[in-house]
Design a protein around this motif. Structure first.
Motif: not given
Ligand code: AMP
Ligand code: GLY
Length: 426
Positions: A106, A147, A149, A159, A191-194, A198, A220, A287-288
């Motif tokens: 990441k 957030v 990770k 996460v 990370e900053r929360f967004l 999705e 999920k 996000l990823e």
């Molecule tokens: P990821 O594996 O990085 O996709 O993170 C898993 C889940 O966490 C995502 O599907 C989002 O629901 C949530 N998530 C990850 N990053 C953020 C972010 N910066 N802001 C808000 N939700 C996030």
């Protein structure tokens, strides 16, 4: 033509099914596969991380192409290994070790996005050396939630979203100093929360060219109404909610700079790419990245596709037709998943449902017992997909089929697709 599919989940059964559906002449091998893949190909009991075992099967069986489902063998360098051993004699679906860092680290992925100007949440990287300093800076500069990770692969669990500053400190410490996710969390991204909506996009990428596959949404959380713990995914719908307007922004702001960025780094990416997005006020942020297809999104996407996979993977052509139908996929899980659950229960109703038109049953956690019966063998057991000309029809069909398949401790969400009913012409 002999093809080897690597993996054992519902995603791999759906991929294997689609290969066979579009290329009936192909002889399929699946390592290690499940009871579903055994019905359309030959399962080989080889671990996806046993590279020598895979090479031996390639030689002995005269395999011409390898399609990798899960990320772990890619991150560990399976493509590099196979290319070194066999050169261009074998075509291979999945990026090399360098390209797989998009998912495997990441920290690497976030730095890549920053360097290439790809929109993503603001972030800091922390490790043993600077943890306190980074946590203090984050707590000072940003309001919660935060957030956290794990840098490396953590089987989809790495996460954690935290709601206040105390938790930020405790959980960051647990991840980094106590190695909550082993070496995968020796470094973390904060990370900053967004806040937003999705969405996911799936691509086939080959160097400087790409093609978009159908969009899909996954669910999920374990329980109805998006409640309960996170799971690998309890259902999916394809297409998702993205319109042409959204897709155009994703292409110009995210996909194109990603592909250019990889080339700038001398990475020739060949494989599927799954981009998880958050739309904030209609603007997409990454996000990823995942270097594979989604599970269970693949189980909703494949029945909607007519595609010349060999053209795509071997010859560099991209002929593909997306059916206009909706697909709804419901996961049948074992009661207790994603925590503790029992296995070994006989599954009934599979054959009848499998014969119905526009219904597809993909296996995930199943196996054949000594009597040749299909029994449960995992948390997520089956994915039941139905197609329909409207979302509401696909939903009704999927749930009718779900009722006909039975095993002890069967458990599923009843609201897959409900949230999209208002957004699309259901
Ligand atoms: P990821 O594996 O990085 O996709 O993170 C898993 C889940 O966490 C995502 O599907 C989002 O629901 C949530 N998530 C990850 N990053 C953020 C972010 N910066 N802001 C808000 N939700 C996030
Ligand atoms: N459906 C989420 C994933 O495959 O990672």
């Amino acid at each position: 033509m002999r093809i080897l599919v690597i993996g054992s989940g519902g995603r791999e059964h759906a991929l294997a099914w689609s290969i066979k559906h579009n290329h009936p002449e192909v002889e399929l091998y699946v390592a290690p596969g499940n009871a579903g893949t055994a019905s359309i190909g030959t399962n080989l009991s080889i671990d996806p991380l046993d590279f020598e075992g895979i090479a031996k099967a390639v030689e002995e069986l005269g395999i011409e192409g390898i399609v990798v489902g899960p990320e772990a063998p890619l991150v560990a360098g399976l493509r590099n290994f196979i290319k070194e051993r066999f050169g261009d004699k074998i075509w291979f679906v999945g990026p090399d070790k360098e390209g797989s860092q998009l998912e495997g680290s990441k920290v690497w992925a976030k730095r890549f996005m920053k360097e290439m100007g790809i929109p993503t949440a603001e972030f800091y990287v922390a490790d043993e050396g600077n943890l306190n300093e980074v946590v203090e800076r984050v707590a000072h500069e940003w309001d919660p939630p935060y957030v956290l990770k794990a840098d490396g692969l953590a089987a989809g669990k790495g996460v954690i979203i935290v709601d206040n500053k105390n938790e930020l400190f405790d959980i960051a410490t647990d991840m980094v100093l106590n190695r909550r996710f082993g070496e995968a969390s020796a470094s973390i991204v904060i990370e900053r929360f967004l806040p937003g909506m999705e969405a996911s996009v799936f691509l086939w990428v080959d160097g400087d060219s790409y093609v978009l596959l159908p969009t899909a949404k996954d669910y999920k959380k374990a329980y109805d109404g998006d409640k309960g713990p996170n799971t690998g995914g309890m259902g999916s719908v394809s297409p998702g909610w993205l319109t042409g307007y959204h897709i155009a922004k994703v292409k110009s702001r995210i996909i194109e700079p990603t592909i250019d960025g990889l080339l700038q780094k001398n990475i020739h990416y060949t494989g599927f790419l799954y981009i998880g997005l958050m739309f904030v006020n209609d603007d997409p942020y990454v996000l990823e990245y995942n270097v594979r297809l989604g599970d269970p999104e693949t189980q909703a996407i494949m029945p909607r596709l007519e595609v010349d996979w060999l053209g795509m993977w071997r010859d560099g052509t991209f002929p593909m037709r997306e059916k206009p139908d909706y697909a709804v996929t419901v996961i049948l899980a074992s009661e207790g998943y994603p925590e503790k659950y029992e296995k070994g229960f006989v599954i009934t109703g599979l054959e009848d449902v499998g014969r119905e038109k526009d219904i597809f049953v993909f296996h995930a956690g199943t196996k054949l017992n000594e009597k040749g019966e299909v029994v449960t063998n995992g948390g997520r057991v089956l994915a039941v997909t139905a197609l329909g000309p409207r979302l509401s029809i696909a939903r009704d069909r999927a749930y009718e089929a779900v009722e006909k398949i039975n095993f002890e401790n069967k458990f599923y969400r009843t609201d897959i697709g409900v949230d999209l009913m208002e957004k699309v012409n259901a």
